[in-house]
Motif scaffolding. Sequence first.
Motif, PDB file in Angstrom:
ATOM      1  N   GLN A  19       0.826  -1.207   0.000  1.00  0.00           N
ATOM      2  CA  GLN A  19       0.000   0.000   0.000  1.00  0.00           C
ATOM      3  C   GLN A  19       0.860   1.256   0.000  1.00  0.00           C
ATOM      4  OE1 GLN A  19      -2.352  -0.972   3.464  1.00  0.00           O
ATOM      5  NE2 GLN A  19      -4.155  -1.429   2.207  1.00  0.00           N
ATOM      6  N   ARG A  20       1.931   1.278   0.798  1.00  0.00           N
ATOM      7  CA  ARG A  20       2.836   2.427   0.821  1.00  0.00           C
ATOM      8  C   ARG A  20       3.521   2.612  -0.525  1.00  0.00           C
ATOM      9  NH1 ARG A  20       4.237   0.493   5.910  1.00  0.00           N
ATOM     10  NH2 ARG A  20       6.144  -0.424   5.080  1.00  0.00           N
ATOM     11  N   SER A  23       1.017   3.947  -3.047  1.00  0.00           N
ATOM     12  CA  SER A  23       0.715   5.332  -2.700  1.00  0.00           C
ATOM     13  C   SER A  23       1.845   6.254  -3.155  1.00  0.00           C
ATOM     14  CB  SER A  23       0.503   5.459  -1.200  1.00  0.00           C
ATOM     15  OG  SER A  23       0.273   6.794  -0.835  1.00  0.00           O
ATOM     16  N   ASN A  24       3.082   5.846  -2.928  1.00  0.00           N
ATOM     17  CA  ASN A  24       4.234   6.647  -3.351  1.00  0.00           C
ATOM     18  C   ASN A  24       4.290   6.777  -4.873  1.00  0.00           C
ATOM     19  OD1 ASN A  24       5.084   7.108  -0.746  1.00  0.00           O
ATOM     20  ND2 ASN A  24       6.507   5.400  -0.732  1.00  0.00           N
ATOM     21  N   CYS A  26       1.698   6.695  -6.900  1.00  0.00           N
ATOM     22  CA  CYS A  26       0.621   7.627  -7.262  1.00  0.00           C
ATOM     23  C   CYS A  26       1.035   9.073  -7.003  1.00  0.00           C
ATOM     24  CB  CYS A  26      -0.650   7.306  -6.484  1.00  0.00           C
ATOM     25  SG  CYS A  26      -1.437   5.787  -7.025  1.00  0.00           S
ATOM     26  N   LEU A  27       1.679   9.333  -5.872  1.00  0.00           N
ATOM     27  CA  LEU A  27       2.116  10.685  -5.558  1.00  0.00           C
ATOM     28  C   LEU A  27       3.145  11.186  -6.566  1.00  0.00           C
ATOM     29  CD1 LEU A  27       2.419  10.445  -1.671  1.00  0.00           C
ATOM     30  CD2 LEU A  27       0.735  11.751  -2.979  1.00  0.00           C
TER      31      LEU A  27
END
Length: 65
Positions: A19-20, A23-24, A26-27
Amino acid sequence: MKHKKQSDNGRYISVEKLQRALSNICLEVAEGNEQLRVNKSHRGIVIYANGGTVNITFNGKGDQP
């Protein structure tokens, strides 16, 4: 000798770590953009950004080649 959690086809990681990582990604992809072009197909998605692409492909057969 191989570690128990690793194989020739990859390794297992925790869901939280995945998940991290997603998320990274996507950012980083979204940075500096208000909108992104995304294509969806029956096998996955493609995100176009910053002169490159991010491909996420789903394989319904699991680990089978």
